[in-house]
Design an enzyme around this catalytic site. Structure first.
Site, PDB file in Angstrom:
ATOM      1  N   PHE A  58      43.658  63.995 -10.059  1.00 52.48           N
ATOM      2  CA  PHE A  58      43.064  64.844  -9.029  1.00 52.48           C
ATOM      3  C   PHE A  58      42.929  66.274  -9.550  1.00 52.48           C
ATOM      4  O   PHE A  58      43.813  66.754 -10.236  1.00 52.48           O
ATOM      5  CB  PHE A  58      43.979  64.892  -7.800  1.00 52.48           C
ATOM      6  CG  PHE A  58      44.095  63.601  -7.032  1.00 52.48           C
ATOM      7  CD1 PHE A  58      43.106  63.219  -6.143  1.00 52.48           C
ATOM      8  CD2 PHE A  58      45.213  62.784  -7.175  1.00 52.48           C
ATOM      9  CE1 PHE A  58      43.227  62.050  -5.396  1.00 52.48           C
ATOM     10  CE2 PHE A  58      45.347  61.610  -6.436  1.00 52.48           C
ATOM     11  CZ  PHE A  58      44.348  61.239  -5.545  1.00 52.48           C
ATOM     12  N   GLY A  59      41.842  66.967  -9.177  1.00 60.50           N
ATOM     13  CA  GLY A  59      41.812  68.409  -9.441  1.00 60.50           C
ATOM     14  C   GLY A  59      40.483  68.941  -9.923  1.00 60.50           C
ATOM     15  O   GLY A  59      39.708  68.245 -10.566  1.00 60.50           O
TER      16      GLY A  59
ATOM     17  N   ASN B 225      42.748  66.520  -4.450  1.00 67.81           N
ATOM     18  CA  ASN B 225      43.724  66.207  -3.421  1.00 67.81           C
ATOM     19  C   ASN B 225      44.228  67.484  -2.763  1.00 67.81           C
ATOM     20  O   ASN B 225      44.768  68.335  -3.466  1.00 67.81           O
ATOM     21  CB  ASN B 225      44.900  65.449  -4.050  1.00 67.81           C
ATOM     22  CG  ASN B 225      45.834  64.875  -3.004  1.00 67.81           C
ATOM     23  OD1 ASN B 225      45.577  64.967  -1.811  1.00 67.81           O
ATOM     24  ND2 ASN B 225      46.931  64.289  -3.461  1.00 67.81           N
TER      25      ASN B 225
ATOM     26  N   HIS C 269      46.143  74.586   0.978  1.00 67.28           N
ATOM     27  CA  HIS C 269      44.832  73.897   0.997  1.00 67.28           C
ATOM     28  C   HIS C 269      44.565  73.005   2.210  1.00 67.28           C
ATOM     29  O   HIS C 269      44.430  71.799   2.065  1.00 67.28           O
ATOM     30  CB  HIS C 269      44.633  73.108  -0.299  1.00 67.28           C
ATOM     31  CG  HIS C 269      45.792  72.265  -0.760  1.00 67.28           C
ATOM     32  ND1 HIS C 269      46.474  71.407   0.062  1.00 67.28           N
ATOM     33  CD2 HIS C 269      46.386  72.164  -1.979  1.00 67.28           C
ATOM     34  CE1 HIS C 269      47.433  70.811  -0.625  1.00 67.28           C
ATOM     35  NE2 HIS C 269      47.407  71.255  -1.874  1.00 67.28           N
TER      36      HIS C 269
ATOM     37  N   ASN D 237      54.748  72.453 -10.467  1.00 62.83           N
ATOM     38  CA  ASN D 237      54.705  71.031 -10.866  1.00 62.83           C
ATOM     39  C   ASN D 237      54.256  70.853 -12.315  1.00 62.83           C
ATOM     40  O   ASN D 237      53.313  70.130 -12.623  1.00 62.83           O
ATOM     41  CB  ASN D 237      53.814  70.215  -9.915  1.00 62.83           C
ATOM     42  CG  ASN D 237      52.360  70.630  -9.944  1.00 62.83           C
ATOM     43  OD1 ASN D 237      52.045  71.760 -10.302  1.00 62.83           O
ATOM     44  ND2 ASN D 237      51.467  69.723  -9.573  1.00 62.83           N
TER      45      ASN D 237
ATOM     46  N   ASP E 143      43.384  76.719  -5.951  1.00 65.06           N
ATOM     47  CA  ASP E 143      44.024  75.462  -6.370  1.00 65.06           C
ATOM     48  C   ASP E 143      43.433  75.011  -7.713  1.00 65.06           C
ATOM     49  O   ASP E 143      43.144  73.829  -7.919  1.00 65.06           O
ATOM     50  CB  ASP E 143      43.875  74.360  -5.306  1.00 65.06           C
ATOM     51  CG  ASP E 143      44.837  73.189  -5.552  1.00 65.06           C
ATOM     52  OD1 ASP E 143      45.671  73.266  -6.485  1.00 65.06           O
ATOM     53  OD2 ASP E 143      44.735  72.189  -4.812  1.00 65.06           O
TER      54      ASP E 143
ATOM     55  N   HIS F  56      47.321  76.216 -11.141  1.00 59.69           N
ATOM     56  CA  HIS F  56      48.116  75.338 -12.010  1.00 59.69           C
ATOM     57  C   HIS F  56      47.785  75.703 -13.449  1.00 59.69           C
ATOM     58  O   HIS F  56      46.665  75.463 -13.894  1.00 59.69           O
ATOM     59  CB  HIS F  56      47.757  73.867 -11.739  1.00 59.69           C
ATOM     60  CG  HIS F  56      48.092  73.411 -10.353  1.00 59.69           C
ATOM     61  ND1 HIS F  56      49.295  72.816 -10.046  1.00 59.69           N
ATOM     62  CD2 HIS F  56      47.396  73.472  -9.196  1.00 59.69           C
ATOM     63  CE1 HIS F  56      49.322  72.519  -8.749  1.00 59.69           C
ATOM     64  NE2 HIS F  56      48.177  72.910  -8.204  1.00 59.69           N
TER      65      HIS F  56
ATOM     66  N   HIS G 247      52.353  71.178   0.386  1.00 56.98           N
ATOM     67  CA  HIS G 247      51.176  70.347   0.140  1.00 56.98           C
ATOM     68  C   HIS G 247      51.310  69.224   1.176  1.00 56.98           C
ATOM     69  O   HIS G 247      52.086  68.294   0.974  1.00 56.98           O
ATOM     70  CB  HIS G 247      51.239  69.842  -1.299  1.00 56.98           C
ATOM     71  CG  HIS G 247      50.339  68.696  -1.632  1.00 56.98           C
ATOM     72  ND1 HIS G 247      49.342  68.798  -2.584  1.00 56.98           N
ATOM     73  CD2 HIS G 247      50.278  67.422  -1.176  1.00 56.98           C
ATOM     74  CE1 HIS G 247      48.716  67.632  -2.682  1.00 56.98           C
ATOM     75  NE2 HIS G 247      49.260  66.773  -1.854  1.00 56.98           N
TER      76      HIS G 247
HETATM   77 ZN   LIG Z   1      48.436  70.474  -3.540  1.00 55.92          ZN
HETATM   78 ZN   LIG Z   2      47.822  72.585  -6.154  1.00 58.27          ZN
END
Ligand SMILES: [Zn+2]
Ligand SMILES: [Zn+2]
Length: 429
Positions: free
Chosen positions: A328-329, A283, A237, A99, A310, A67, A184
């Site tokens: 999240f992340g 997530n 993932h 996204n 990710d 991302h 996802h």
């Molecule tokens: Zn995801």
């Molecule tokens: Zn992702």
């Protein structure tokens, strides 16, 4: 023969061609010109010679799940900063998730990401497109136009497509363009407002949990749809023992199903959330040790097709919010190789060629690009690694704009020394 680059004496690992031997690699005009022993005089005529004794010389690493937050959240990451982090971490190709804000859902959006990637001159930067408009899961996005513009595949990553009828339509649409669909897997009815794995720890911490079923129910549903459509499908993932069993069964039935695993789902458990440290909020959530064991067994058995970071950068100000409210992340791109070595090579689950396969030929096959190998005539994307060099992960040295990395201070092995993209040295330690 006069070459642009001669890499001598390294342990050359090219899993796609079954190569693991000490030899030389010759690069001419941005392509692999030769692999093997070159004659004595070759070094004299080469424009640049790299002595790779004691080093691994491998195809440039590929991360199919990052991302980069551009457009929209450039203070967290840009295509330039993200790809600079990637190239320093040994990656020569990365695939951005759509996204962003706005979402990547038109041909001009796809071209925008690719143009920014080319301009940054770090790694090759690819993007996927959204499967549904605005990631809303209702109306299909213009997949055909995006595929034509170079989108490698489609996903609503960050969310799963909830409505099975919409998902079936998306798969039938994708069939027309020979692209792959990635999911996802998260059934929002099961996930609710969960912020960590559902179980003993979520109960004692008083935090809403995300049940493993949220992932498994959607993965199971999708596999039934793939049975019907036979479209190439990639589960992003995967994190639970149940998901491993679903993938095993799908592969046993010869369905075109692939999957990836992240470093955090191999190294961290739900217990890490005990101090309410939001760097562990991710997530799908961190699961239990049984899930980690199942994922590692799956990797050892060859059920996992790719490792993917990710990489999900976030501002410190956002991660400093309370656990319920923080995003999240984990930002892990820059230390991904060392983390995989710790999770998989050190405990003997994979040897180096096995690891390199899951970071090169494996991901290249999923996304359908002609990379991930050192075969003669291919683009010279090459990574040189010192396998024994130990170092401490220090987020303050990251080229990424974000610092939300729970591995800060960890000692890992496997340092990237040089990253070569199209024959050009783009990173040198
Ligand atoms: Zn995801
Ligand atoms: Zn992702």
């Amino acid at each position: 023969m006069s070459s642009d680059l001669l890499i001598q004496n390294g342990r050359v690992i090219d899993p796609a061609n079954g190569i693991d031997q000490k030899c030389d690699v010759v690069v001419v005009d941005g392509q692999i010109a030769e692999i093997g022993r070159v004659e004595e005089g070759a070094a004299k005529s080469a424009k640049r010679v790299i002595d790779a004794a004691g080093r691994l010389v491998v195809p440039g690493l590929i991360d199919i799940h990052v991302h980069f937050r551009e457009p929209g959240d450039e203070e967290e990451e840009t295509i330039a900063s993200g790809s600079a982090a990637a190239v320093a971490a040994g990656f020569t190709s990365v695939v951005c998730m759509p996204n962003t804000n706005p979402v990547i859902e038109s041909e001009t959006d796809v071209e925008y990401v690719h143009r920014k990637g080319r301009k940054a001159r770090n790694t090759h930067v690819y993007t996927m497109g959204a499967m549904t408009k605005g990631l809303q899961g209702v109306e299909l996005a213009e997949m055909g136009m995006m595929a034509e513009a170079g989108a490698l595949g489609f996903t609503d990553d960050g969310r799963g497509v909830q409505d099975p009828a919409v998902m079936l339509r998306a798969l039938k649409y994708a069939q027309m363009f020979d692209v792959f669909i990635a999911q996802h897997c998260e059934d929002e009815a099961f996930a609710g407002k969960g912020v960590m794995n559902s179980g003993y720890f979520s109960t004692i911490l008083g935090l809403p949990g995300i049940d493993a079923l949220a992932e498994e129910a959607m993965l199971w549903r999708d596999i039934q749809l793939i049975r019907k459509t036979k479209v190439r499908y990639h589960a992003q993932h995967i994190s639970t023992a149940g998901s491993v069993e679903l993938i095993r069964a799908a592969k046993a039935d010869s369905l075109p199903v692939t999957c990836e695993v992240t470093p955090h789902h191999l190294l961290l458990t739900e217990e890490c959330c005990a101090e309410y440290d939001t760097n562990y909020k991710v997530n799908p959530p961190l699961r239990g040790s049984g899930d980690i064991e199942a994922l590692k067994r799956a990797i050892a058995e060859g059920l996992v097709d790719a490792l993917a970071s990710d990489h999900a950068p976030h501002l410190q100000s956002e991660k400093e919010l309370e656990f319920l409210a923080a995003p999240f992340g984990i930002a892990s791109l820059e230390c991904a190789l060392g983390l995989y070595v710790k999770a998989l090579v050190e405990p003997g689950i994979l040897d180096w060629p096995g690891l390199i396969r899951l970071m090169t030929a494996g991901p290249a096959k999923i996304i359908g690009i002609d990379k991930g190998t050192l075969a003669k005539g291919k683009q010279a994307d090459i990574t040189i690694i010192n396998p024994d060099s130990e170092y401490v992960i220090d987020v303050n040295t990251f080229r990424s704009k974000s610092r939300n990395c729970p591995y800060n201070g960890w000692k890992v092995r496997g340092k990237v020394e040089k990253t070569i993209v199209q024959g050009e040295i783009r990173f040198e330690a």
